[in-house]
Design an enzyme around this catalytic site. Structure first.
Site, PDB file in Angstrom:
ATOM      1  N   THR A 270       7.030   2.370 -13.633  1.00 52.02           N
ATOM      2  CA  THR A 270       6.249   3.531 -14.079  1.00 52.02           C
ATOM      3  C   THR A 270       7.293   4.017 -15.219  1.00 52.02           C
ATOM      4  O   THR A 270       8.447   3.590 -15.431  1.00 52.02           O
ATOM      5  CB  THR A 270       5.879   4.672 -13.258  1.00 52.02           C
ATOM      6  OG1 THR A 270       7.462   4.755 -12.626  1.00 52.02           O
ATOM      7  CG2 THR A 270       5.114   3.870 -12.067  1.00 52.02           C
TER       8      THR A 270
ATOM      9  N   PRO B 156       0.672  -1.115   0.068  1.00 55.60           N
ATOM     10  CA  PRO B 156      -0.018  -0.047  -0.175  1.00 55.60           C
ATOM     11  C   PRO B 156       0.990   1.275  -0.159  1.00 55.60           C
ATOM     12  O   PRO B 156       0.494   2.322  -0.679  1.00 55.60           O
ATOM     13  CB  PRO B 156      -0.956  -0.014   1.101  1.00 55.60           C
ATOM     14  CG  PRO B 156      -0.853  -1.639   1.523  1.00 55.60           C
ATOM     15  CD  PRO B 156       0.318  -2.067   0.814  1.00 55.60           C
TER      16      PRO B 156
ATOM     17  N   GLU C 228       4.528  -2.563 -13.010  1.00 48.16           N
ATOM     18  CA  GLU C 228       5.721  -3.086 -13.330  1.00 48.16           C
ATOM     19  C   GLU C 228       7.147  -1.960 -13.860  1.00 48.16           C
ATOM     20  O   GLU C 228       7.829  -2.274 -14.769  1.00 48.16           O
ATOM     21  CB  GLU C 228       6.006  -4.267 -14.467  1.00 48.16           C
ATOM     22  CG  GLU C 228       5.607  -5.507 -14.106  1.00 48.16           C
ATOM     23  CD  GLU C 228       5.195  -6.537 -15.099  1.00 48.16           C
ATOM     24  OE1 GLU C 228       6.300  -7.091 -15.359  1.00 48.16           O
ATOM     25  OE2 GLU C 228       4.116  -7.053 -15.461  1.00 48.16           O
TER      26      GLU C 228
ATOM     27  N   GLY D 105     -15.588   9.125 -32.731  1.00 48.12           N
ATOM     28  CA  GLY D 105     -16.485  10.054 -32.326  1.00 48.12           C
ATOM     29  C   GLY D 105     -17.370   9.252 -31.279  1.00 48.12           C
ATOM     30  O   GLY D 105     -17.083   8.838 -30.134  1.00 48.12           O
ATOM     31  N   GLY D 106     -18.738   9.651 -31.004  1.00 43.76           N
ATOM     32  CA  GLY D 106     -19.634   9.400 -29.971  1.00 43.76           C
ATOM     33  C   GLY D 106     -19.429   7.932 -29.763  1.00 43.76           C
ATOM     34  O   GLY D 106     -19.530   7.231 -28.526  1.00 43.76           O
TER      35      GLY D 106
ATOM     36  N   GLN E 259     -11.177   9.004 -30.646  1.00 42.99           N
ATOM     37  CA  GLN E 259     -11.423  10.134 -31.220  1.00 42.99           C
ATOM     38  C   GLN E 259     -11.953  10.071 -32.849  1.00 42.99           C
ATOM     39  O   GLN E 259     -13.095  10.710 -33.032  1.00 42.99           O
ATOM     40  CB  GLN E 259     -10.532  11.181 -31.490  1.00 42.99           C
ATOM     41  CG  GLN E 259     -10.700  12.627 -31.830  1.00 42.99           C
ATOM     42  CD  GLN E 259     -11.423  13.251 -30.883  1.00 42.99           C
ATOM     43  OE1 GLN E 259     -11.468  12.805 -29.779  1.00 42.99           O
ATOM     44  NE2 GLN E 259     -12.056  14.261 -31.178  1.00 42.99           N
TER      45      GLN E 259
ATOM     46  N   GLY F 107       5.700   1.642  -4.042  1.00 44.63           N
ATOM     47  CA  GLY F 107       5.484   1.014  -5.294  1.00 44.63           C
ATOM     48  C   GLY F 107       6.840   1.009  -6.140  1.00 44.63           C
ATOM     49  O   GLY F 107       7.520   0.302  -6.054  1.00 44.63           O
TER      50      GLY F 107
ATOM     51  N   ILE G 147      -2.098  -6.986  -6.565  1.00 45.00           N
ATOM     52  CA  ILE G 147      -1.435  -8.346  -6.938  1.00 45.00           C
ATOM     53  C   ILE G 147      -2.175  -9.004  -7.906  1.00 45.00           C
ATOM     54  O   ILE G 147      -3.338  -9.399  -7.452  1.00 45.00           O
ATOM     55  CB  ILE G 147      -1.238  -9.097  -5.519  1.00 45.00           C
ATOM     56  CG1 ILE G 147      -0.403  -8.524  -4.652  1.00 45.00           C
ATOM     57  CG2 ILE G 147      -0.290 -10.222  -6.008  1.00 45.00           C
ATOM     58  CD1 ILE G 147       0.859  -7.684  -4.777  1.00 45.00           C
ATOM     59  N   THR G 148      -1.782  -8.907  -9.029  1.00 42.33           N
ATOM     60  CA  THR G 148      -2.374  -9.628 -10.153  1.00 42.33           C
ATOM     61  C   THR G 148      -2.598 -11.080  -9.715  1.00 42.33           C
ATOM     62  O   THR G 148      -1.543 -11.838  -9.371  1.00 42.33           O
ATOM     63  CB  THR G 148      -1.575  -9.640 -11.551  1.00 42.33           C
ATOM     64  OG1 THR G 148      -1.379  -8.070 -11.511  1.00 42.33           O
ATOM     65  CG2 THR G 148      -2.274 -10.286 -12.597  1.00 42.33           C
TER      66      THR G 148
END
Lengths: 259, 381
Positions: free
Chosen positions: B367, B130, B365, B341-342, B338, B133, B159-160
């Site tokens: 940054t 916690p 893993e 669009g919508g 982008q 990192g 934790i994966t």
């Protein structure tokens, strides 16, 4: 038990496929792969071999030498070796010539079972197995959706338009399997890594004792005389959706008794 | 003519196989897995059977004995279909099983590798806490000697495979006085008393991967649980993570490519002002830039993979690949949204997922900032 599986490399399906107007043959350039129906035949052969705990699965094919790239997939799935008949003199073979050449190769292998997929995706003839069986003078069962091999004979469930036939036949025999028979396995990575090292014999027509006038154009009984695009369907109905499109489609389907 | 950009025939065949497998066996599971944040653990034995969890492991443990490039092809084709599922698979094979192969004792290898490679058991890997990192050596978890074994106390976060794992590699201080070098690694079995999964974490992306918070409370493990049978293995383990960075380089490029493919298709089909979007220069140029950046990212990542596979130094290139691909994926997926669009903002279309999935690469893993730190160090700065 020795099982031969006849396989074919076909061009990948796609809108870009065309007939070559010069040769009047299918344009085989571009991406190619193993005919997917053949994978069902390969899978069945492997299962029979695994169930028996012994035996050999031999792939037999006719095509350009680079067809080995596609055939390798079946070796990666687990087939033991491949025989590819690749000869300039075989180019343009029709059903008559192809079945003769394949029968000659199969005679040499003398397997107890010859398996075919239900048809080839490019020519879509679905008759080659019948002609090969005829030439080998062997019993033939097609469209097999269930298969059992025991006691020197096969019991097959054959799909028809009206139901099923249950057919028994002694071995050796020629079988064409339906794509509903099984789910072909993925080649494992180990299989892929080992496929190239498996025996892959490229043979010429002369190696099989095939006379030059029995293969290729010379050995074929059919000629393509002209190519025409299919005529357009005159009764096409185009529905523009102005808010009532769905009802119009329903009415159309009901009128034709589809709904 | 030594420079070659060709894959071997076997690698091409593998690519085709993984592509077919991912389309037929993974894709149908993605929507459900993403919605309910549940890794479809049933795919592991299937991957194992095909040899895909043991690509770089030797045959004696059920592996294939192939190289890093081959493994990257697997990662690439999987990640194009689902980044989250790929992350869980990588955490299992690359982060949990691989260090055991690299540093474990013979007994540890025998015990964990064959079943991990077959996909019968699931591995996890727990360093992050916690409150730590990037500053990995700042971790607070400790392991004290007791009864010939150790007692582990501490918390691990993000934790994966945390809730699914059968075993977990856990980093803990065995010698507080020795920052960094006093950290050891333990292989802790899931059913060990005192090992609790306290929380499954909800995430912005990679939702089909399982992420959890773990607590070790007076968790007693035998001396045999010590990775490699000796204390202080953490430093070597961190160095071994270089393989994961190479994988990330390929994986991010793959997410970007999936987004690009979707955007390209959309631009060809969608019409505005009477012609397809793809006919407008603003969109054409965007797609051209996307394709160019993806090509560059992939080339760099596979160069790092080639260096790694050749046994050449690649600390710099591995970090560059992870960092650059993460940036490219971030940008490409955003542009793909982008272009849509919508519709790009609607969950029904896959690009919003690619956009969310891409973000993780610059955080997990190591940054992007840590990668730049490593790169600058490698540049002699």
């Amino acid at each position: 038990m020795k099982i031969a599986v006849c396989v074919k490399e076909v061009p990948d399906a796609g809108p870009g496929r065309r007939m070559d107007p010069g040769t009047m043959r299918l344009d085989r350039s571009g991406e190619r792969s193993l005919n997917s129906y053949d994978l069902n035949a390969v899978e069945e052969a492997l299962r029979l071999k695994e169930a028996a705990g012994e035996g050999e699965v031999v792939l037999v094919s006719m095509g350009q030498e680079k067809a080995l790239e596609s055939i390798r997939k079946a070796l990666a799935m687990g087939a033991d070796r491949a025989v590819l008949i690749s000869d300039e003199g075989a180019a343009g073979s029709d059903l008559v010539a192809t079945s003769y050449v394949l029968a000659k190769a199969l005679e040499r292998e003398a397997p107890q079972l010859v398996l075919f997929g239900q048809s080839a995706q490019d020519s879509d003839g679905a008759v080659l197995w019948a002609s090969v069986a005829e030439r080998l003078k062997l019993p033939m069962v097609s469209q097999i959706s269930e298969l059992e091999v025991a006691g020197g004979q096969i019991t097959a469930k054959r799909q028809t338009e009206f139901g099923y036939d249950r057919i028994q036949s002694p071995l050796p025999a020629v079988l064409a399997v339906a794509d509903s028979l099984n789910e072909p396995r993925y080649p494992s990575l180990k299989g892929i890594m080992g496929a190239k090292k498996k025996p892959q014999d490229v043979v010429k027509l002369a190696d099989l004792g095939v006379e030059a006038d029995r293969a290729g154009q010379a050995g074929s009984r059919t000629t393509v005389s002209a190519l025409n695009p299919p005529p357009s369907r005159g009764d096409t109905v185009k529905i523009e959706d102005d808010g009532t499109g769905a009802q119009k489609i329903m009415a159309f389907l009901v009128e034709r008794k589809f709904a | 003519m030594a420079l070659s950009y060709e894959f071997t025939e076997e690698q091409e065949d593998l690519r085709e196989m993984v592509r077919e497998f991912a389309q037929a066996e993974i894709l149908p599971l993605v929507e459900e897995a993403e919605r309910h944040e549940k890794f479809p653990v049933e795919i592991l034995p299937k991957l194992g059977e095909l040899g895909l969890l043991g690509i770089v492991f030797p045959e004696e443990y059920g592996g294939i004995g192939a190289d890093k490039i081959t493994e990257c092809i697997f990662v690439e084709e999987m990640a194009k279909v689902c980044a989250g599922i790929t992350a869980s698979v990588n955490a299992h094979a690359d982060l949990a099983a691989f260090p055991i192969y690299k540093f474990g004792t013979d007994e540890q290898k025998e015990r964990y590798l064959p079943r991990s490679i077959a996909g019968e058991i699931v591995g996890a890997y727990a360093i992050t806490e916690p409150n730590t990192g990037s500053d990995a050596a700042g971790l607070a978890t400790r392991a004290e000697k007791k009864n010939g074994g150790y007692v582990i106390n501490g918390r691990k976060n993000f934790i994966t495979n945390g809730t699914l794992c059968d075993y977990c590699l856990v980093a803990a201080y065995t010698d507080r006085s020795n920052r960094g070098e006093g950290i050891s690694v333990f292989i802790v079995d899931r059913n060990t008393p005192g090992f609790e999964v306290t929380r499954k974490l909800e995430k912005m992306g990679h939702r089909s991967s399982d992420t959890a918070e773990l607590v070790f409370e007076d968790c007693e493990v035998p001396a045999e649980a010590l990775l490699g049978g000796k204390e202080g293995a953490f430093g070597a383990l961190m160095e071994a993570l270089i393989t994961g960075r190479v994988s990330h380089g390929v994986k991010s490029a793959a997410i970007a490519e999936a987004a690009f493919d979707a955007a390209r298709q959309y631009a060809l089909e969608r019409e505005a002002f009477g012609r397809p979007l793809a006919k407008f220069q603003a969109i054409r140029f965007k797609l051209a830039q996307m394709a160019t950046k993806i090509e560059a990212a992939k080339s760099l990542a596979y160069k790092a993979a080639w260096l790694y596979a050749s046994g050449k130094p690649c600390v710099k290139e591995a970090s560059m690949a992870k960092y650059f691909s993460a940036e490219v994926a971030d940008w490409v997926t955003r542009e793909a949204v982008q272009i849509h669009g919508g519709y790009g903002y609607i969950v029904e279309y896959p690009v919003e997922r690619y956009y969310r999935d891409a973000k993780l690469a610059s955080i997990t893993e190591g940054t992007s900032e840590i990668q730049q730190l490593i790169i600058s160090r490698e540049l002699g700065l």
